[in-house]
Design an enzyme around this catalytic site. Structure first.
Site, PDB file in Angstrom:
ATOM      1  CG  ASP A  46       8.206  25.281   2.694  1.00  0.00           C
ATOM      2  OD1 ASP A  46       7.893  25.937   4.166  1.00  0.00           O
ATOM      3  OD2 ASP A  46       8.803  26.219   2.022  1.00  0.00           O
TER       4      ASP A  46
ATOM      5  CB  ALA B 137       6.519  42.292  -1.619  1.00  0.00           C
TER       6      ALA B 137
ATOM      7  CB  SER C 134       9.250  33.851  -3.952  1.00  0.00           C
ATOM      8  OG  SER C 134       8.379  33.127  -2.995  1.00  0.00           O
ATOM      9  CB  SER C 135      12.484  39.135  -4.677  1.00  0.00           C
ATOM     10  OG  SER C 135      13.247  39.663  -3.443  1.00  0.00           O
TER      11      SER C 135
ATOM     12  CD  GLU D 134      16.977  32.257  -0.113  1.00  0.00           C
ATOM     13  OE1 GLU D 134      16.034  32.771   0.626  1.00  0.00           O
ATOM     14  OE2 GLU D 134      16.303  31.822  -1.175  1.00  0.00           O
TER      15      GLU D 134
ATOM     16  CG  ASP E 215      10.204  30.675  -1.748  1.00  0.00           C
ATOM     17  OD1 ASP E 215       8.542  30.801  -1.328  1.00  0.00           O
ATOM     18  OD2 ASP E 215      10.076  31.249  -0.326  1.00  0.00           O
TER      19      ASP E 215
END
Length: 397
Positions: A49, A136, A139-140, A173, A185
Site C-alpha cells: 500500500d 494482532a 488494524s486495531s 497516524e 487499514d
C-alpha cells in the site's frame, strides 16, 4: 463479560447501549450518537500500500465503538474501556504531532488532522471500547481512528466520504502518532462491505467490492492470533519502507507499483549489489501480481485455487521482505501440513496473526494441529477464530 470483551455475536444495539451507558456515567449526559468501525484481515497484498500498489482486505466483525458528543469550547475529553486510566482532557488548540505517546494519540491525532485540513472541529467528549485484538495485525489502531473520524464527520456535518476519512486517519497516524503506515487499514475500516473483500488500488483509491462468501462454498478462513505483539512505529517497519523508496529511486520510478511484473528480472539486475533493496523490490512487485491473480480467481469462481497463492505470499514475506517470525511460520507450515488449502501471515509482520484457508470439514483438524504445535514448542496458546467479511464503519444509534 465487560463491554470490551463482548462476544462477537453480540448485536450492534447491545454494544451501542453498553458504550452509551458508560459514556453517560463518565460525562453526565447521554451521547449524541454511537458509531462503530471494524478491524480488518488482509487476504493478500502486504506492504504494497505504501508502494502505490494493490491490496485486498476485508472487514472483521470485531469493532471499535465510540460514544461521542461534540463540544464547542475547545476541550477534547477521551476515555477508553480498554485502558486503566481516568478521562484524559486535552485542548484542541494545543494538539501537536509527536507530543503524545499514549493511546490518546490516535483519537487526538484524528482531531488534529481534521483541524489541520480546515475542518472546524471544536472539541468532543469520547468514550471508546474495542473488540479488535491489539497488536494482532488486525488494524486495531485504524479502527480507533476511523470510528472517531466518522463520529466527528457526522456531528460536525463535514460531508466527508469514506476514502477522504481514510486519508485523514492515515495522516493522523503518519504525522501525529509517527507510524509510517500505508492507506490500506484505514480504507478497509471505512469502506469495506459485508460479504465482500475490497480490491483497492492504493494509488488512486479506486475500489471494487469482490464477493467473498466462503461458507457458500464449504470453506472457512481462520485467523490465528499468535499473541506475539508488534508495533508499526518501531524501526523495522520504517526501514523497509525506506528501502522500497530507495529501490524506486534507483529504478527511476515514482513507486514500485510502476515496475512491471514481466520486467522484474531486468529491474533486479539494474539494482546490482543492493541485496536488501533487491529483496524488497521482488516482494512488492510479485505481491502486486498475486493480488491481481487472486482477484481473477475469485471472479472466475475458482476460490480454492487462491490457497497456494497465499502460501506464495507468505514465502515472499518471510524470505524477501523478512517480516515474519517463528510463530507465524509455525502456523503456516503446520496448517498446510494438516490439510489447509493455504495460509500466510497477515498484517505488518513481526508478530500478529496468520490466516488459514481450509475446507469447513477440516477446521477441527487444522485448529488442533496448530494448537498442539504451539504447545509442543512451549509457546502461549494461540487464539483461533473464524473470519467472515463484515460491514465497514457505520453509525449504530
Amino acid at each position: 463479560m465487560s463491554e470490551t470483551s463482548a462476544s462477537i455475536g453480540s448485536s450492534g444495539a447491545t454494544v451501542a447501549g453498553s458504550v452509551a451507558d458508560r459514556f453517560e456515567q463518565l460525562y453526565g449526559a447521554a451521547p449524541q450518537g454511537v458509531w462503530a468501525a471494524p478491524g480488518r484481515v488482509n487476504l493478500i497484498g502486504e506492504h504494497t500500500d505504501y508502494n502505490d500498489g494493490f491490496v485486498m482486505p476485508f472487514a472483521l466483525p470485531h469493532t471499535a465503538v465510540a460514544a461521542v458528543s461534540r463540544r464547542d469550547d475547545g476541550v477534547l475529553r477521551l476515555h477508553s474501556a480498554d485502558v486503566s486510566a481516568a478521562v484524559a482532557e486535552l485542548t484542541v488548540d494545543a494538539l501537536t504531532p509527536g507530543g503524545d505517546r499514549r493511546w490518546t494519540a490516535y483519537p487526538a491525532g484524528v482531531v488534529w488532522a481534521l483541524r489541520e485540513a480546515g475542518h472546524p472541529v471544536t472539541g468532543a467528549d469520547i468514550h471508546l471500547a474495542s473488540t479488535v485484538p491489539a497488536g494482532a495485525g488486525l488494524s486495531s489502531s485504524a479502527a480507533l481512528e476511523v470510528v472517531v473520524a466518522l463520529a466527528l464527520n457526522d456531528l460536525y456535518g463535514l460531508g466527508l466520504r469514506g476514502r477522504q476519512l481514510a486519508r485523514l486517519c492515515q495522516r493522523a497516524e503518519n504525522v501525529y502518532v509517527g507510524a509510517p503506515v500505508g492507506i490500506m487499514d484505514q480504507t478497509a475500516s471505512a469502506c469495506c462491505e459485508s460479504g465482500h473483500a475490497l480490491f483497492l488500488d492504493t494509488r488512486d483509491l479506486s475500489q471494487r467490492q469482490i464477493p467473498f462468501d466462503l461458507a457458500a462454498e464449504g470453506m472457512r478462513l481462520l485467523v490465528v492470533d499468535t499473541r506475539v505483539k508488534h508495533s508499526h512505529s518501531q524501526g523495522e517497519y520504517g526501514r523497509r519502507r525506506e528501502g522500497c523508496e530507495k529501490g524506486a529511486a534507483l529504478l527511476g520510478v515514482d513507486a514500485l507499483r510502476d515496475v512491471p511484473y514481466d520486467g522484474l528480472e531486468a529491474a533486479l539486475a539494474r539494482l546490482g549489489d543492493e541485496a536488501e533493496v533487491r529483496r524488497l523490490v521482488r516482494h512488492v512487485v510479485t505481491e502486486d501480481e498475486r493480488v491481481e491473480r487472486v482477484v481473477s480467481l475469485l471472479e472466475a469462481g475458482d476460490t480454492r485455487a487462491i490457497g497456494p497463492v497465499l502460501v506464495e505470499g507468505h514465502t515472499s514475506l518471510r524470505d524477501d521482505f523478512r517480516v515474519s517470525c517463528p510463530e507465524l511460520d509455525l502456523v503456516v507450515d503446520t496448517a498446510v501440513a494438516a490439510g489447509a488449502l493455504g495460509a500466510r501471515m497477515t498484517g505488518g509482520g513481526f508478530g500478529g496473526s496468520a490466516i488459514v484457508l481450509t475446507e469447513e470439514a477440516d477446521v477441527p483438524t487444522v485448529t488442533k494441529a496448530v494448537e498442539e504445535a504451539f504447545r509442543a514448542a512451549g509457546l502461549k496458546s494461540p487464539r483461533v477464530f473464524g473470519a467472515v467479511p463484515a460491514a465497514g464503519a457505520r453509525r449504530l444509534r
